[in-house]
Design a protein around this motif. Structure first.
Motif, mmCIF file in Angstrom:
data_model
loop_
_atom_site.group_PDB
_atom_site.id
_atom_site.type_symbol
_atom_site.label_atom_id
_atom_site.label_comp_id
_atom_site.label_asym_id
_atom_site.label_seq_id
_atom_site.Cartn_x
_atom_site.Cartn_y
_atom_site.Cartn_z
ATOM 1 N N GLN A 107 0.825 -1.210 0.000
ATOM 2 C CA GLN A 107 0.000 0.000 0.000
ATOM 3 C C GLN A 107 0.856 1.255 0.000
ATOM 4 O OE1 GLN A 107 -3.228 -0.542 2.978
ATOM 5 N NE2 GLN A 107 -4.526 -0.187 1.214
ATOM 6 N N ARG A 108 1.933 1.267 0.772
ATOM 7 C CA ARG A 108 2.824 2.432 0.770
ATOM 8 C C ARG A 108 3.415 2.664 -0.623
ATOM 9 N NH1 ARG A 108 3.908 0.555 6.117
ATOM 10 N NH2 ARG A 108 3.689 2.235 7.616
ATOM 11 N N LEU A 109 3.842 1.590 -1.261
ATOM 12 C CA LEU A 109 4.426 1.688 -2.593
ATOM 13 C C LEU A 109 3.404 2.214 -3.605
ATOM 14 C CD1 LEU A 109 6.839 1.087 -4.484
ATOM 15 C CD2 LEU A 109 5.879 -1.193 -4.780
ATOM 16 N N VAL A 110 2.210 1.661 -3.581
ATOM 17 C CA VAL A 110 1.175 2.084 -4.521
ATOM 18 C C VAL A 110 0.771 3.536 -4.276
ATOM 19 C CG1 VAL A 110 -1.232 1.679 -5.196
ATOM 20 C CG2 VAL A 110 0.335 -0.242 -4.932
ATOM 21 N N LEU A 111 0.637 3.931 -3.032
ATOM 22 C CA LEU A 111 0.288 5.318 -2.716
ATOM 23 C C LEU A 111 1.379 6.274 -3.172
ATOM 24 C CD1 LEU A 111 -1.307 4.828 0.791
ATOM 25 C CD2 LEU A 111 -2.458 5.759 -1.227
ATOM 26 N N GLU A 137 -3.132 18.500 0.346
ATOM 27 C CA GLU A 137 -1.958 19.134 -0.258
ATOM 28 C C GLU A 137 -1.385 18.269 -1.383
ATOM 29 O OE1 GLU A 137 0.933 21.765 -1.279
ATOM 30 O OE2 GLU A 137 -0.810 22.119 -0.005
ATOM 31 N N LEU A 138 -1.289 16.957 -1.159
ATOM 32 C CA LEU A 138 -0.743 16.057 -2.173
ATOM 33 C C LEU A 138 -1.590 16.032 -3.437
ATOM 34 C CD1 LEU A 138 0.315 13.067 0.083
ATOM 35 C CD2 LEU A 138 1.840 14.510 -1.259
ATOM 36 N N HIS A 168 -2.790 8.215 9.303
ATOM 37 C CA HIS A 168 -2.936 9.631 9.655
ATOM 38 C C HIS A 168 -2.076 10.512 8.742
ATOM 39 C CE1 HIS A 168 -3.524 13.225 12.007
ATOM 40 N NE2 HIS A 168 -2.218 13.383 12.001
ATOM 41 N N ARG A 169 -0.832 10.094 8.474
ATOM 42 C CA ARG A 169 0.051 10.873 7.592
ATOM 43 C C ARG A 169 -0.556 11.021 6.204
ATOM 44 N NH1 ARG A 169 4.336 7.799 9.780
ATOM 45 N NH2 ARG A 169 4.476 6.642 7.834
ATOM 46 N N ILE A 170 -1.131 9.952 5.693
ATOM 47 C CA ILE A 170 -1.730 10.000 4.355
ATOM 48 C C ILE A 170 -2.886 10.999 4.327
ATOM 49 C CG2 ILE A 170 -3.076 8.706 2.638
ATOM 50 C CD1 ILE A 170 -0.076 8.011 2.674
#
Length: 130
Positions: free
Chosen positions: A30-34, A68-69, A60-62
């Motif tokens: 999931q981190r990689l895909v995001l 903004e992202l 929470h960070r996402i």
């Protein structure tokens, strides 16, 4: 965050079925895909339960940085975790494939309806802090 743990860095094959490859956990995938999704310049970002396998801090960070992202694009977020849509400009609530409500997070948590009912259940399950 996962790059230092990969055997061959960016050249690591992301499957354990190939010699030298490495399998990632659900959260690592999931981190990689995001990361890939946020770095692409697509006008529409579709995210279906994007943090389901992440821990609470990563989730929470996402969501803290999502506006903004994705400031120059539209985001379609599909989720069952209702607190994650608090940053949305518009929320559309579906029930059996039909739109039953739409509005802002503030509106939908205050108005009787499916969103408020589900939000209240999630709030109770989390100890009343949602």
């Amino acid at each position: 965050e996962i790059l230092p743990d990969l055997r061959s860095g960016l050249n690591t094959l992301l499957t354990s079925e190939w010699f030298g490859g490495q399998q990632l956990s659900g959260g690592q995938w999931q981190r990689l895909v995001l990361t890939r999704a946020f770095h692409r310049q697509a006008a529409l970002l579709v995210m279906d339960e994007p943090t389901a396998a992440l821990d609470a801090r990563a989730e929470h960070r996402i969501f803290a940085g999502l506006r903004e992202l994705a400031k120059d694009r539209a985001v379609l977020l599909i989720t069952h975790r209702l607190t994650n849509v608090a940053v949305a400009d518009r929320i559309v609530v579906l029930d059996e494939g039909r739109i039953v409500q739409e509005g802002t997070y503030t509106q939908l948590t205050r108005e009787p309806g499916l969103f408020q009912s589900l939000w209240e259940l999630q709030r109770q399950m989390s100890g009343g802090t949602a």
